[in-house]
Design a protein around this motif. Sequence first.
Motif, PDB file in Angstrom:
ATOM      1  N   HIS A  46       0.836  -1.214   0.000  1.00 53.85           N
ATOM      2  CA  HIS A  46       0.000   0.000   0.000  1.00 53.85           C
ATOM      3  C   HIS A  46       0.866   1.258   0.000  1.00 53.85           C
ATOM      4  N   LYS A  48       3.865   1.643  -1.300  1.00 55.31           N
ATOM      5  CA  LYS A  48       4.437   1.831  -2.634  1.00 55.31           C
ATOM      6  C   LYS A  48       3.381   2.242  -3.644  1.00 55.31           C
ATOM      7  N   SER A  49       2.192   1.673  -3.531  1.00 52.60           N
ATOM      8  CA  SER A  49       1.102   2.030  -4.429  1.00 52.60           C
ATOM      9  C   SER A  49       0.738   3.505  -4.291  1.00 52.60           C
ATOM     10  N   GLN A  50       0.663   3.978  -3.044  1.00 49.96           N
ATOM     11  CA  GLN A  50       0.353   5.388  -2.806  1.00 49.96           C
ATOM     12  C   GLN A  50       1.472   6.278  -3.351  1.00 49.96           C
ATOM     13  N   HIS A  51       2.689   5.864  -3.117  1.00 55.09           N
ATOM     14  CA  HIS A  51       3.831   6.658  -3.592  1.00 55.09           C
ATOM     15  C   HIS A  51       3.828   6.765  -5.109  1.00 55.09           C
ATOM     16  N   LEU A  52       3.580   5.666  -5.796  1.00 54.65           N
ATOM     17  CA  LEU A  52       3.602   5.681  -7.251  1.00 54.65           C
ATOM     18  C   LEU A  52       2.471   6.510  -7.833  1.00 54.65           C
ATOM     19  N   LYS A  53       1.389   6.661  -7.067  1.00 55.83           N
ATOM     20  CA  LYS A  53       0.281   7.510  -7.500  1.00 55.83           C
ATOM     21  C   LYS A  53       0.503   8.966  -7.114  1.00 55.83           C
ATOM     22  N   GLY A  54       1.602   9.220  -6.366  1.00 54.38           N
ATOM     23  CA  GLY A  54       1.898  10.579  -5.937  1.00 54.38           C
ATOM     24  C   GLY A  54       1.023  11.041  -4.782  1.00 54.38           C
ATOM     25  N   GLU A  55       0.509  10.094  -4.012  1.00 57.79           N
ATOM     26  CA  GLU A  55      -0.383  10.425  -2.890  1.00 57.79           C
ATOM     27  C   GLU A  55       0.290  10.065  -1.557  1.00 57.79           C
ATOM     28  N   HIS A  57       1.115   8.553   2.271  1.00 65.58           N
ATOM     29  CA  HIS A  57       1.151   7.172   2.756  1.00 65.58           C
ATOM     30  C   HIS A  57       1.540   7.132   4.235  1.00 65.58           C
ATOM     31  N   LYS A  65      -6.721   1.993   3.880  1.00 63.93           N
ATOM     32  CA  LYS A  65      -6.623   1.071   2.747  1.00 63.93           C
ATOM     33  C   LYS A  65      -6.789  -0.377   3.210  1.00 63.93           C
TER      34      LYS A  65
END
Length: 459
Positions: A46, A48-55, A57, A65
């Motif tokens: 979660h 890494k997913s947030q980071h890659l979306k620029g949001e 974490h 999440k």
Amino acid sequence: MTELFSIPTEQAVLCSFMDFAELGDSIEQMDVADFHATRHQIIFNHIKSQHLKGEGHDAIVIWEKIRSNFNESSQIDETYIMELSSAMALPRLLPTHIKTLKDLSSRRKIAELGKQVSVIAGDTTGYTAESAIERVQSLASGLDSTVQAQGTFKIADVAKRVVSNVIDRHQKLHDGIDPDENILKTGFIELDNKLDRIDPTDLIIIGARPSMGKTTFAQNIFLNLSVNQGKTVLFMSGEMSSEQITERLISCLGQIPLKSVRSARFDSDGAGCIYKATEILNKCSIYINDKSQPSLADIRREARKVKQSTLGKLDAIVIDYLQIMTPPEKSGNKVQEIGDISNGLKKIAKDFGCPVFALSQLNRSLENRPNKRPVMSDIRESGAIEQDADIIMFIYRDEVYNKDSKEAGTAEIIIGKARNGSTGTVRLATDLGRATFCDLSPEYYTQLQVVEQSAGGGM
């Protein structure tokens, strides 16, 4: 037995990631498999997913999440997330912690590989011995931490490197220094001019009908690589013994008839030539393996041995010849089998960072044509080879078909494909009795030009 994981280190890393938003580069270094605990894998996934979306974490975002997923919330509760977040994070120690997790992750992969190898070894129905070795080597290559993944680069950064390289080469030319001194060359001037360069990951196919001299031509190339360029070469000879190959090399280097070397009938001058050739070979970094019908696994194994014995130096691999190699899987479909081999050779060139020269037989059907010069479709089972190869060359000697040929003593090297160079034909002098191909004299080309102009004027 030492545990191949560290729960406290995993917790420290996750704590830092949730508390400090500016650690994006460190997050991108990590993979889910670098964490051992399942709940830590879920949390990191979660993050890494947030980071890659620029949001964001932080702990609250991550908990929301997790809470929305029944399977995940059954393994992780809010208390655990808050405990992670409330721990004291020390970003200055993060590189050390990441290195620790990466090391442990690699060791877990090695341990898992050991289990897979055991299963493959015992599966006598699903794997032949050769295909089992191929599968194990493929799995093992994924553990090589020295191989860096290809990155995405901004064109401006690439342009700087390219221009810097061009300027450096230009300055060397101005200073009278050969800027291409480290680039691999065949040793034949006109041919090298046509090909421009041989790159470290190239697959080069040398095709010819029997008696054209393809083995001798390949030997002349790797002799030049080793003797004149100081390169390390592995020669996989599936057709001739190492002794036969060495006799040819002595004949070429000593310019003494091969027949004299093989029969041991020579005078004192011949003995001197053999001694001189042997002295040169003693200084060469040439390795010969003469296993019949070598497989891709054999080539990889021998290439690794050479690199180990030379402290990582291997500049070229030469294979004689492609059609007698053992395919990874014997399907009964020769086209598919040859395709698997050519694809495997291209991968070997990439994995070892050195060009692979593979000799190839040509289809017998060309013997029925009036013009017997080879073309691309003459390569046996040619489809995949044409696609995989970066350079394809054919050898044609007119005297083989025409005993009164005016071109006796010469060979045409027909470049059918050159990914970064030019196609066309280069002529070389031949003396197969001394296992030799060599550049023709400038006078020959001048005379040839005159003849061609005369022929053109008469039309």
